[in-house]
Design a protein around this motif. Structure first.
Motif, PDB file in Angstrom:
ATOM      1  N   GLY A 144       0.740  -1.279   0.035  1.00 62.06           N
ATOM      2  CA  GLY A 144      -0.156  -0.028  -0.173  1.00 62.06           C
ATOM      3  C   GLY A 144       0.449   1.522   0.226  1.00 62.06           C
ATOM      4  O   GLY A 144       0.465   2.289  -0.856  1.00 62.06           O
ATOM      5  N   PHE A 145       2.192   1.246   0.355  1.00 56.47           N
ATOM      6  CA  PHE A 145       2.610   2.211   0.174  1.00 56.47           C
ATOM      7  C   PHE A 145       3.929   2.375  -1.092  1.00 56.47           C
ATOM      8  O   PHE A 145       4.981   1.373  -1.323  1.00 56.47           O
ATOM      9  N   LYS A 146       3.794   3.564  -1.217  1.00 55.34           N
ATOM     10  CA  LYS A 146       4.131   2.905  -3.160  1.00 55.34           C
ATOM     11  C   LYS A 146       5.261   4.318  -2.974  1.00 55.34           C
ATOM     12  O   LYS A 146       5.221   5.187  -2.527  1.00 55.34           O
ATOM     13  N   GLY A 147       6.481   4.594  -4.074  1.00 50.22           N
ATOM     14  CA  GLY A 147       7.684   5.788  -4.226  1.00 50.22           C
ATOM     15  C   GLY A 147       7.863   6.331  -3.440  1.00 50.22           C
ATOM     16  O   GLY A 147       8.696   4.997  -2.049  1.00 50.22           O
ATOM     17  N   VAL A 148       7.886   7.660  -2.608  1.00 50.00           N
ATOM     18  CA  VAL A 148       8.786   8.090  -1.764  1.00 50.00           C
ATOM     19  C   VAL A 148       8.419   7.399  -0.155  1.00 50.00           C
ATOM     20  O   VAL A 148       9.102   7.837   0.906  1.00 50.00           O
ATOM     21  N   GLU A 149       7.309   7.115   0.059  1.00 49.92           N
ATOM     22  CA  GLU A 149       6.784   6.484   1.157  1.00 49.92           C
ATOM     23  C   GLU A 149       7.625   4.478   1.503  1.00 49.92           C
ATOM     24  O   GLU A 149       6.687   4.420   3.231  1.00 49.92           O
ATOM     25  N   THR A 150       8.059   4.327   1.086  1.00 54.66           N
ATOM     26  CA  THR A 150       8.816   3.197   0.753  1.00 54.66           C
ATOM     27  C   THR A 150      10.107   3.897   1.391  1.00 54.66           C
ATOM     28  O   THR A 150      11.465   2.507   1.136  1.00 54.66           O
ATOM     29  N   TRP A 151      11.004   4.965   1.284  1.00 53.50           N
ATOM     30  CA  TRP A 151      12.351   5.083   1.436  1.00 53.50           C
ATOM     31  C   TRP A 151      12.578   4.647   3.047  1.00 53.50           C
ATOM     32  O   TRP A 151      12.206   4.096   3.842  1.00 53.50           O
TER      33      TRP A 151
END
Length: 292
Positions: free
Chosen positions: A181-188
């Protein structure tokens, strides 16, 4: 079969209609190893696998595990005709189920981020080698875990053990869904967020980067005031904190947050997306069918 374990010597049979499938499964069930024990007159002495290759692509693998046996279940195994064989079967069944439970436990630790080296010992038994794909998951893979529990007081310990490992499977599934459910910058990671802060606007906020070692998920959910307090305490200004907070959330909102790994940027340049983790298939390998 590339990318999967293959049991040697098993025939591949076509199934033209549902009736043929039912007949074939019934026939296979009749070949399953069973025997009478002191506790069960028709005890399964082996695990059962049924693998269907679906026309057009995909597989359905159904597994019925033999139940584990405790000391009470083993009473009388070593006596009479076939007693020694029952003891041997009990050890093999319990051993393979123990290996399966260990793989389930370690996969949950990895999903929690507590996996250590990340090694999961699938090769300890034929059972876990055959179930590896389902336990690892990955694109297009879905697993259903059906727990068989007993209402009797004498079955309490085994029921609790079964429910424990079923709950491990549920927790891991929920963690994987949350991760998806977390993509892009939220997975950093915290390191990536810090690196991004140090590079945006030509390095204008580099002095604040070491104070922003928080994950993308944390930063996404942090209250604006907490970010301001953190960065003002580090020597930045309210305006610095406001810009960093707003810019991160702006990137997160663009195209579902597919912001990607930090790059040198002026703050106006779009940040590219991180590579998605893909399932790495196992090398095809033929394993011996021991009959257990």
């Amino acid at each position: 079969s590339h990318g999967s374990e293959v049991v040697c010597g098993l025939p591949v049979l076509g199934v033209p209609n549902p009736g043929a499938l039912t007949s074939l499964v019934t026939r296979a069930a009749g070949l399953r190893s069973t025997a009478a024990t002191a506790r069960n007159g028709h005890s399964s002495r082996s695990h059962a696998f049924c693998e269907l290759t679906i026309r057009g692509g995909g597989k359905l693998v159904m597994v019925d595990l033999a139940g584990s046996e405790g000391r009470g279940d083993a009473w009388g195994h070593g006596e009479g005709e076939g007693g020694e064989e029952r003891l041997k079967e009990m050890k093999e069944i319990n051993g393979s189920l123990g290996d399966l439970k260990e793989c389930i436990r370690l996969n949950l630790m990895k999903a929690r981020g507590e996996g250590g080296t990340g090694h999961v010992p699938y090769r300890r038994s034929l059972l876990t080698r055959l179930l590896r794909r389902g336990m690892e998951g990955g694109p297009g893979v879905k697993s259903l875990f059906i727990a068989c529990v007993g209402p009797l007081r004498g079955s309490l310990a085994m029921t609790e053990n079964t429910i424990r490992y079923a709950s491990f499977m549920v927790e891991r599934s929920n963690l994987e869904k949350e991760k998806e459910g977390f993509k892009g910058v939220e997975t950093w990671s915290g390191k990536k967020v810090s690196k991004w802060v140090g590079m945006v606007e030509g390095g204008k906020y580099k002095k604040l980067a070491e104070y922003m070692v928080v994950s993308g998920k944390q930063l996404k959910n942090m209250w604006r005031g907490d970010v301001i307090k953190r960065l003002v305490a580090a020597g930045g200004s309210d305006a610095d904190a406001e810009w960093i907070y707003d810019k991160f959330h702006e990137i997160a909102k663009k195209k579902g947050g597919k912001g990607g790994a930090p790059k040198k940027t002026t703050g106006e340049k779009k940040v590219g997306g991180p590579k998605k983790d893909l399932y790495t298939p196992m090398g095809g390998e033929c394993v011996e069918n021991s009959g257990k």
